[in-house]
Design a protein around this motif. Structure first.
Motif, mmCIF file in Angstrom:
data_model
loop_
_atom_site.group_PDB
_atom_site.id
_atom_site.type_symbol
_atom_site.label_atom_id
_atom_site.label_comp_id
_atom_site.label_asym_id
_atom_site.label_seq_id
_atom_site.Cartn_x
_atom_site.Cartn_y
_atom_site.Cartn_z
ATOM 1 N N LEU A 1 0.816 -1.217 0.000
ATOM 2 C CA LEU A 1 0.000 0.000 0.000
ATOM 3 C C LEU A 1 0.849 1.266 0.000
ATOM 4 O O LEU A 1 0.366 2.352 0.310
ATOM 5 N N ILE B 1 -6.186 -1.922 -5.126
ATOM 6 C CA ILE B 1 -5.783 -0.696 -4.440
ATOM 7 C C ILE B 1 -5.655 0.445 -5.438
ATOM 8 O O ILE B 1 -4.815 0.403 -6.341
ATOM 9 N N GLY C 1 -3.363 3.892 -1.338
ATOM 10 C CA GLY C 1 -3.144 3.457 0.040
ATOM 11 C C GLY C 1 -2.496 4.601 0.801
ATOM 12 O O GLY C 1 -3.085 5.669 0.957
#
Length: 199
Positions: free
Chosen positions: A88, A122, A125
């Protein structure tokens, strides 16, 4: 991250369960006692007392893929949390920052609520202050003090699921902020106060 925002307790070299999950587990234990061991209560309780918790991620910018168990035997797995923090990371600067375990717990709960085993894609992040400042100059709606900069927020998609479906499931958890971005087709989750917005 300042002291008031810490959601984990450190015991020796181990990180123990977050306050939110601790209180949730106490509540479920109380239900089991009050329910007199009814099967449906026991079943709900079993779901709330997992011996391990796993999540899967795919970073849409870096191509990184990660599937791992991050919680086992009542403790967060430190190496797994490091791997999650790396997955992330801020892809603009490659900066890595510790991701709040409570955020990973939110994703785990969301996965169970949706009944899926697919990875979370993702979109964003961790976000460094430098990246956040740049985004504020070039995009609308980027918070000056974004929780992304504290490792407490994530923007996600899930392949094959409508953004609204993800948003509705996240709202049902009542465990932090939920942002709905139907045009960009992602959902924002964070470990801040319970609130919601649409952009």
């Amino acid at each position: 991250m300042n002291q008031s925002n810490l959601k984990t307790l450190v015991h020796g070299d181990d990180i123990v369960s977050s306050k939110r999950h601790f209180l949730k587990n106490i509540a479920c234990g109380s239900l089991l006692t009050l329910g007199g061991g009814l099967p449906e209560i026991a079943k709900a309780s079993a779901w709330s007392f997992p011996s391990s918790r796993s999540v899967a991620f795919e970073n849409v910018h870096t191509g990184d893929k990660l599937k791992l168990t991050y919680f086992e035997d009542g403790r967060y797995v430190r190496d797994a949390l490091h791997e999650i923090s790396y997955a992330l990371r801020d892809y603009h600067t490659d900066d890595v920052y510790p991701i709040d375990p409570a955020l990973v717990d939110q994703l785990y709960d969301l996965k169970n609520t949706l009944g899926i085993s697919k990875p979370f894609h993702i979109v964003s992040g961790y976000r460094s202050p430098l990246t956040n400042a740049h985004l504020r100059r070039t995009q609308r709606g980027v918070a000056k003090h974004s929780l992304h900069m504290e490792g407490r927020a994530i923007d996600i998609k899930i392949e094959g699921l409508r953004t609204k479906t993800i948003r509705d499931a996240a709202l049902s958890l009542r465990s932090g902020g939920v942002g709905y971005y139907p045009y960009a087709k992602f959902v924002h989750l964070d470990t801040g106060q319970i609130r919601t917005w649409r952009k």
